[in-house]
Design an enzyme around this catalytic site. Structure first.
Site, short mmCIF file in Angstrom:
data_model
loop_
_atom_site.label_atom_id
_atom_site.label_comp_id
_atom_site.label_asym_id
_atom_site.label_seq_id
_atom_site.Cartn_x
_atom_site.Cartn_y
_atom_site.Cartn_z
N ASP A 24 -79.27 63.00 -81.71
CA ASP A 24 -78.94 63.54 -80.39
C ASP A 24 -78.74 65.06 -80.44
O ASP A 24 -78.33 65.61 -81.46
CB ASP A 24 -77.66 62.86 -79.88
CG ASP A 24 -77.48 63.06 -78.38
OD1 ASP A 24 -78.48 63.35 -77.69
OD2 ASP A 24 -76.34 62.95 -77.91
N HIS A 41 -87.11 68.79 -78.66
CA HIS A 41 -87.70 67.53 -79.16
C HIS A 41 -88.73 67.82 -80.25
O HIS A 41 -88.80 67.11 -81.24
CB HIS A 41 -88.34 66.75 -78.00
CG HIS A 41 -87.34 66.34 -76.94
ND1 HIS A 41 -86.13 65.77 -77.25
CD2 HIS A 41 -87.38 66.43 -75.58
CE1 HIS A 41 -85.47 65.52 -76.13
NE2 HIS A 41 -86.20 65.92 -75.10
N LEU A 135 -89.18 52.88 -99.01
CA LEU A 135 -88.25 52.97 -97.87
C LEU A 135 -88.75 52.16 -96.67
O LEU A 135 -89.94 52.23 -96.31
CB LEU A 135 -88.14 54.45 -97.46
CG LEU A 135 -87.29 54.74 -96.22
CD1 LEU A 135 -85.81 54.55 -96.51
CD2 LEU A 135 -87.55 56.18 -95.72
C1 IPE Z 1 -79.16 58.41 -77.29
O1 IPE Z 1 -79.02 59.70 -76.81
C2 IPE Z 1 -80.60 58.04 -77.37
C3 IPE Z 1 -81.38 58.67 -78.45
C4 IPE Z 1 -80.89 59.51 -79.34
C5 IPE Z 1 -82.76 58.32 -78.49
P1 IPE Z 1 -78.80 60.02 -75.27
O2 IPE Z 1 -78.70 61.49 -75.14
O3 IPE Z 1 -79.83 59.33 -74.45
O4 IPE Z 1 -77.40 59.30 -75.00
P2 IPE Z 1 -76.32 59.57 -73.87
O5 IPE Z 1 -77.03 59.60 -72.55
O6 IPE Z 1 -75.68 60.89 -74.17
O7 IPE Z 1 -75.34 58.45 -74.01
C1 IPE Z 2 -81.94 63.35 -78.24
O1 IPE Z 2 -81.69 64.59 -77.69
C2 IPE Z 2 -83.36 62.91 -78.05
C3 IPE Z 2 -83.51 61.82 -77.10
C4 IPE Z 2 -82.56 61.23 -76.47
C5 IPE Z 2 -84.86 61.39 -76.84
P1 IPE Z 2 -81.32 64.77 -76.15
O2 IPE Z 2 -82.58 65.01 -75.39
O3 IPE Z 2 -80.47 63.67 -75.66
O4 IPE Z 2 -80.50 66.12 -76.22
P2 IPE Z 2 -79.17 66.45 -75.44
O5 IPE Z 2 -78.17 65.40 -75.78
O6 IPE Z 2 -79.50 66.48 -73.98
O7 IPE Z 2 -78.78 67.79 -75.98
MG MG Z 3 -78.49 63.38 -75.61
#
Ligand code: IPE
Ligand code: IPE
Ligand code: MG
Length: 251
Positions: A24, A41, A135
């Site tokens: 995240d 990303h 792995l």
């Molecule tokens: C969780 O992150 C999903 C992934 C890392 C793929 P999110 O950014 O979607 O989660 P929330 O919305 O903060 O709970």
């Molecule tokens: C995690 O990073 C990737 C996915 C959930 C696909 P985020 O896109 O949730 O990044 P933040 O949390 O908004 O910074």
């Molecule tokens: Mg996020």
């Protein structure tokens, strides 16, 4: 009998078989740099490669990465399209290298909603690497922990309906075997980057006794040093599984 369900010897040094990561913080990483979220990303893919190499070098048996949740469809359409595009192009570019590194790749999640092209690409990648014994790399795409349990329960219910299984024969192992990760019933260490303290509907069944490691580091900045810190923290934990450490002195 599932792989890691054997009776745990709580006095044994912590064994680390299975690490799961909620990757995240990509969006915030990009915004902090004055860029569009998609740059975060893209940068996150390098962190995935670092994490996979680290797992290989540290003889971790399974690494499960949360790439896209079922709830992530709620994001703006442009971001969703970019995320799925990155997932597919990375799969295409990296699968041969994963195979050379003896990695067994599995995509876990509800892949039925992806286009036929994407589903074919997933099937090809899994088939190419299925006999590898290095792995185990699980990439969670359109994954949802509650959905995983429900789809597993449905498969068991169908067996009961057909008279192939008695309800009393349903055990932890029989349900585990119907889940996306099948025999990988337990996560030992769950890492979440990005500073949030939640599971966001990732693995639910499998984290019953997982050790958690939360870090504020945003996913694109995740590197070997932070992974190492998480491991060090894991090895210092006392995993008791509800028991007591009988050989420890009580002062
Ligand atoms: C969780 O992150 C999903 C992934 C890392 C793929 P999110 O950014 O979607 O989660 P929330 O919305 O903060 O709970
Ligand atoms: C995690 O990073 C990737 C996915 C959930 C696909 P985020 O896109 O949730 O990044 P933040 O949390 O908004 O910074
Ligand atoms: Mg996020």
């Amino acid at each position: 009998m599932s792989l890691y369900n054997s009776n745990y010897d709580i006095r044994k040094k912590n064994n680390l078989y299975h690490v799961a990561i909620i990757m995240d913080g990509n969006g915030r990483w990009a915004i902090n740099k004055g860029k569009l979220r998609i740059h975060g990303h893209k940068a996150g893919i390098q962190s995935v490669k670092r994490a996979v190499n680290f797992a290989i070098n540290h003889k971790i048996k399974a690494l499960t990465l949360y790439a896209f949740s079922r709830d992530n469809w709620k994001r703006p359409q442009q971001e969703v399209a970019a995320l799925i595009g990155l997932f597919v192009s990375t799969l295409e570019i990296e699968v041969k290298s994963l195979h050379r590194h003896n990695i067994k790749l599995r995509i876990i999640g509800d892949v039925s909603c992806f286009s036929d092209n994407i589903q074919d690409r997933i099937k090809y990648s899994e088939a190419l690497t299925k006999n590898n014994n290095g792995l185990i790399l699980n990439i969670a795409a359109n994954y949802d922990g509650r959905w995983d349990i429900i789809q597993g329960v449905k498969k068991l219910a169908k067996k009961v309906h057909k008279g192939l299984l008695c309800p009393d024969q349903i055990t932890e192992d029989s349900l585990t075997s119907q889940l996306c990760m099948q025999e990988l019933s337990s996560v030992d260490l769950l890492i979440r980057t990005g500073g949030e303290y939640r599971i966001s509907n990732f693995l639910l069944w499998q984290i019953a006794y997982a050790e958690f490691y939360f870090t504020k580091v945003l996913w694109p900045d995740f590197d070997e040093n932070i992974f190492e810190k998480a491991l060090k923290s894991f090895y210092l934990r006392e995993r008791r599984y509800g028991g007591v450490l009988s050989d420890k002195k009580i002062n």
